[in-house]
Scaffold this motif. Structure first.
Motif, PDB file in Angstrom:
ATOM      1  N   ARG A 247       0.844  -1.194   0.000  1.00 55.24           N
ATOM      2  CA  ARG A 247       0.000   0.000   0.000  1.00 55.24           C
ATOM      3  C   ARG A 247       0.877   1.242   0.000  1.00 55.24           C
ATOM      4  NH1 ARG A 247      -2.412   3.640   3.386  1.00 55.24           N
ATOM      5  NH2 ARG A 247      -4.544   4.287   2.859  1.00 55.24           N
ATOM      6  N   LEU A 248       0.473   2.247  -0.786  1.00 53.75           N
ATOM      7  CA  LEU A 248       1.244   3.479  -0.891  1.00 53.75           C
ATOM      8  C   LEU A 248       0.269   4.650  -0.927  1.00 53.75           C
ATOM      9  CD1 LEU A 248       4.247   4.345  -1.226  1.00 53.75           C
ATOM     10  CD2 LEU A 248       3.813   4.455  -3.690  1.00 53.75           C
ATOM     11  N   SER A 249       0.292   5.502   0.097  1.00 52.07           N
ATOM     12  CA  SER A 249      -0.635   6.624   0.168  1.00 52.07           C
ATOM     13  C   SER A 249      -0.037   7.865  -0.487  1.00 52.07           C
ATOM     14  CB  SER A 249      -0.970   6.938   1.623  1.00 52.07           C
ATOM     15  OG  SER A 249       0.171   7.435   2.299  1.00 52.07           O
ATOM     16  N   LYS A 250      -0.907   8.856  -0.746  1.00 51.80           N
ATOM     17  CA  LYS A 250      -0.431  10.106  -1.335  1.00 51.80           C
ATOM     18  C   LYS A 250       0.546  10.812  -0.407  1.00 51.80           C
ATOM     19  CE  LYS A 250      -4.447  11.082  -4.256  1.00 51.80           C
ATOM     20  NZ  LYS A 250      -5.540  12.056  -4.571  1.00 51.80           N
ATOM     21  N   SER A 251       0.303  10.750   0.904  1.00 54.26           N
ATOM     22  CA  SER A 251       1.199  11.404   1.860  1.00 54.26           C
ATOM     23  C   SER A 251       2.576  10.742   1.858  1.00 54.26           C
ATOM     24  CB  SER A 251       0.605  11.367   3.265  1.00 54.26           C
ATOM     25  OG  SER A 251       0.398  10.028   3.698  1.00 54.26           O
ATOM     26  N   GLN A 252       2.597   9.408   1.700  1.00 55.40           N
ATOM     27  CA  GLN A 252       3.881   8.703   1.633  1.00 55.40           C
ATOM     28  C   GLN A 252       4.644   9.088   0.370  1.00 55.40           C
ATOM     29  OE1 GLN A 252       2.094   4.756   2.085  1.00 55.40           O
ATOM     30  NE2 GLN A 252       3.343   4.421   3.919  1.00 55.40           N
ATOM     31  N   VAL A 253       3.928   9.218  -0.742  1.00 53.57           N
ATOM     32  CA  VAL A 253       4.570   9.633  -1.987  1.00 53.57           C
ATOM     33  C   VAL A 253       5.157  11.031  -1.844  1.00 53.57           C
ATOM     34  CG1 VAL A 253       4.162  10.243  -4.406  1.00 53.57           C
ATOM     35  CG2 VAL A 253       3.125   8.179  -3.451  1.00 53.57           C
ATOM     36  N   SER A 254       4.396  11.950  -1.250  1.00 53.59           N
ATOM     37  CA  SER A 254       4.881  13.316  -1.054  1.00 53.59           C
ATOM     38  C   SER A 254       6.112  13.344  -0.171  1.00 53.59           C
ATOM     39  CB  SER A 254       3.781  14.184  -0.438  1.00 53.59           C
ATOM     40  OG  SER A 254       2.675  14.285  -1.307  1.00 53.59           O
ATOM     41  N   GLU A 255       6.108  12.523   0.874  1.00 50.30           N
ATOM     42  CA  GLU A 255       7.251  12.479   1.786  1.00 50.30           C
ATOM     43  C   GLU A 255       8.498  11.985   1.065  1.00 50.30           C
ATOM     44  OE1 GLU A 255       9.156  13.208   5.309  1.00 50.30           O
ATOM     45  OE2 GLU A 255       7.056  13.647   4.827  1.00 50.30           O
ATOM     46  N   MET A 256       8.337  10.924   0.256  1.00 46.99           N
ATOM     47  CA  MET A 256       9.486  10.377  -0.468  1.00 46.99           C
ATOM     48  C   MET A 256       9.989  11.345  -1.545  1.00 46.99           C
ATOM     49  SD  MET A 256       8.434   6.368  -0.910  1.00 46.99           S
ATOM     50  CE  MET A 256       8.058   5.338   0.512  1.00 46.99           C
ATOM     51  N   ALA A 257       9.082  12.168  -2.086  1.00 48.65           N
ATOM     52  CA  ALA A 257       9.475  13.096  -3.144  1.00 48.65           C
ATOM     53  C   ALA A 257      10.136  14.360  -2.595  1.00 48.65           C
ATOM     54  CB  ALA A 257       8.259  13.477  -3.976  1.00 48.65           C
ATOM     55  N   LYS A 258      10.140  14.524  -1.263  1.00 50.24           N
ATOM     56  CA  LYS A 258      10.729  15.721  -0.667  1.00 50.24           C
ATOM     57  C   LYS A 258      12.209  15.852  -0.985  1.00 50.24           C
ATOM     58  CE  LYS A 258       7.690  16.808   3.238  1.00 50.24           C
ATOM     59  NZ  LYS A 258       7.581  16.858   4.719  1.00 50.24           N
ATOM     60  N   ASP A 259      12.878  14.723  -1.189  1.00 49.82           N
ATOM     61  CA  ASP A 259      14.295  14.778  -1.507  1.00 49.82           C
ATOM     62  C   ASP A 259      14.542  15.581  -2.775  1.00 49.82           C
ATOM     63  OD1 ASP A 259      14.910  13.309   0.692  1.00 49.82           O
ATOM     64  OD2 ASP A 259      15.118  11.390  -0.352  1.00 49.82           O
ATOM     65  N   LEU A 260      13.550  15.590  -3.670  1.00 47.47           N
ATOM     66  CA  LEU A 260      13.711  16.325  -4.914  1.00 47.47           C
ATOM     67  C   LEU A 260      13.706  17.834  -4.681  1.00 47.47           C
ATOM     68  CD1 LEU A 260      11.302  14.233  -7.173  1.00 47.47           C
ATOM     69  CD2 LEU A 260      13.792  14.177  -7.185  1.00 47.47           C
ATOM     70  N   ASP A 261      13.013  18.279  -3.622  1.00 44.24           N
ATOM     71  CA  ASP A 261      12.935  19.714  -3.355  1.00 44.24           C
ATOM     72  C   ASP A 261      14.317  20.309  -3.104  1.00 44.24           C
ATOM     73  OD1 ASP A 261      10.196  19.735  -3.660  1.00 44.24           O
ATOM     74  OD2 ASP A 261       9.802  19.378  -1.534  1.00 44.24           O
ATOM     75  N   ALA A 262      15.153  19.565  -2.405  1.00 46.00           N
ATOM     76  CA  ALA A 262      16.505  20.057  -2.140  1.00 46.00           C
ATOM     77  C   ALA A 262      17.297  20.186  -3.434  1.00 46.00           C
ATOM     78  CB  ALA A 262      17.227  19.118  -1.177  1.00 46.00           C
ATOM     79  N   GLN A 263      17.086  19.240  -4.349  1.00 48.75           N
ATOM     80  CA  GLN A 263      17.771  19.312  -5.640  1.00 48.75           C
ATOM     81  C   GLN A 263      17.285  20.504  -6.445  1.00 48.75           C
ATOM     82  OE1 GLN A 263      18.133  15.524  -7.798  1.00 48.75           O
ATOM     83  NE2 GLN A 263      17.385  14.483  -5.972  1.00 48.75           N
ATOM     84  N   VAL A 264      15.980  20.769  -6.377  1.00 48.31           N
ATOM     85  CA  VAL A 264      15.416  21.916  -7.081  1.00 48.31           C
ATOM     86  C   VAL A 264      16.006  23.215  -6.542  1.00 48.31           C
ATOM     87  CG1 VAL A 264      13.318  23.232  -7.525  1.00 48.31           C
ATOM     88  CG2 VAL A 264      13.275  20.750  -7.664  1.00 48.31           C
ATOM     89  N   ALA A 265      16.039  23.338  -5.212  1.00 41.77           N
ATOM     90  CA  ALA A 265      16.573  24.553  -4.588  1.00 41.77           C
ATOM     91  C   ALA A 265      18.033  24.754  -4.960  1.00 41.77           C
ATOM     92  CB  ALA A 265      16.409  24.479  -3.079  1.00 41.77           C
ATOM     93  N   ALA A 266      18.805  23.678  -4.952  1.00 47.77           N
ATOM     94  CA  ALA A 266      20.225  23.779  -5.306  1.00 47.77           C
ATOM     95  C   ALA A 266      20.400  24.198  -6.760  1.00 47.77           C
ATOM     96  CB  ALA A 266      20.914  22.437  -5.049  1.00 47.77           C
TER      97      ALA A 266
END
Length: 213
Positions: free
Chosen positions: A64-83
Motif C-alpha cells: 500500500r502506498l498513500s499520497k502522503s507517503q509519496v509526497s514524503e518520499m518526493a521531498k528529496d527532490l525539493d533540495a535538488q530543485v533549490a540547489a
C-alpha cells in the motif's frame, strides 16, 4: 541499543540485549529503502499516478502506498530543485541568452489557476546550452522580469553579448536594466515551441529541469 564500534543509523532495527545485527545486513536494508525512495520519486517526477505507483512498488514488496507517503518520499527532490535554482552561474561567459515565459495551469488551494514560468537559457563558455534560471510568478510583468534578471546577475551571469526574447515591454526593460551593454533581438521562435523544455505540471517541470543529467 547500539553496539560499540558500529554507527547506528536512524531507522535501523534495535537488537535485543546481547544480539547485534551485522553491518552487512543493515546495509542491504538501507540500500533497499533508498531504492524504493528513488523509484517513487522518479515516478512522481514523470507524473505517474499514485495508483500506478502502487502497482509498480508491489514488485518491491510494498502492498500500500498513500499520497502522503509519496509526497514524503518526493521531498528529496525539493533540495535538488533549490540547489539547481540557486546555483552559481560560473560556467560563463554566457555570450548568448534567450528569455521567455510559459503560462501554466496549476492546482492551488483546490482551484486551478494560471501562473507564469519565467525561463532563461544561455550558451556557456564550453558551447553548451544551459538553463540559467526558472522563476514562477502570478503574472508576467516588469517587476517579475526585473527580479528574475537581478537574480541571474547576482548568481554570476556575465559576458552577455546578445539577448533574444519577445517584445514584452517589462521584459525588454528588465534586460536593459540588468544586462548593460548587451544587444537585444526579438526572438523569431518561442523557446517553448522550440522544444527546449517539456510541458509538464509546474512542480514536476522544475524538478525535471533540476535533476536532468
Amino acid at each position: 541499543m547500539g553496539h560499540p564500534g558500529r554507527q547506528h543509523h536512524p531507522g535501523d532495527p534495535e537488537a535485543p540485549a546481547g544480539l547485534v545485527f551485522p553491518d552487512w545486513l543493515l546495509e542491504r536494508r538501507r540500500r533497499a529503502e533508498a531504492a524504493l525512495v528513488t523509484v517513487v520519486a522518479t515516478s512522481y517526477l514523470l507524473g505517474v499516478s499514485t495508483r500506478r505507483m502502487e502497482k509498480l512498488v508491489a514488485a518491491l514488496g510494498i502492498t500500500r502506498l498513500s499520497k502522503s507517503q509519496v509526497s514524503e518520499m518526493a521531498k528529496d527532490l525539493d533540495a535538488q530543485v533549490a540547489a539547481f535554482r540557486t546555483r552559481p552561474l560560473d560556467a560563463g561567459p554566457y555570450v548568448f541568452v534567450a528569455a521567455d515565459a510559459l503560462v501554466l495551469k496549476v492546482r492551488e488551494g483546490g482551484r486551478i489557476v494560471n501562473v507564469h514560468a519565467l525561463l532563461a537559457t544561455g550558451v556557456n563558455a564550453d558551447g553548451y546550452r544551459e538553463i540559467l534560471g526558472l522563476h514562477v510568478t502570478s503574472a508576467e510583468d516588469g517587476a517579475g522580469w526585473l527580479g528574475f534578471f537581478r537574480d541571474l546577475a547576482a548568481r554570476g551571469l556575465s559576458g552577455v553579448a546578445l539577448v533574444t526574447s519577445d517584445a514584452h515591454r517589462g521584459l525588454t526593460e528588465a534586460i536593459g536594466a540588468t544586462v548593460p551593454g548587451a544587444a537585444w533581438q526579438r526572438s523569431s521562435v518561442n523557446i517553448v515551441c522550440g522544444g527546449m523544455v517539456p510541458l509538464v505540471h509546474l512542480r514536476r517541470r522544475e524538478r525535471t529541469l533540476a535533476t536532468r543529467p
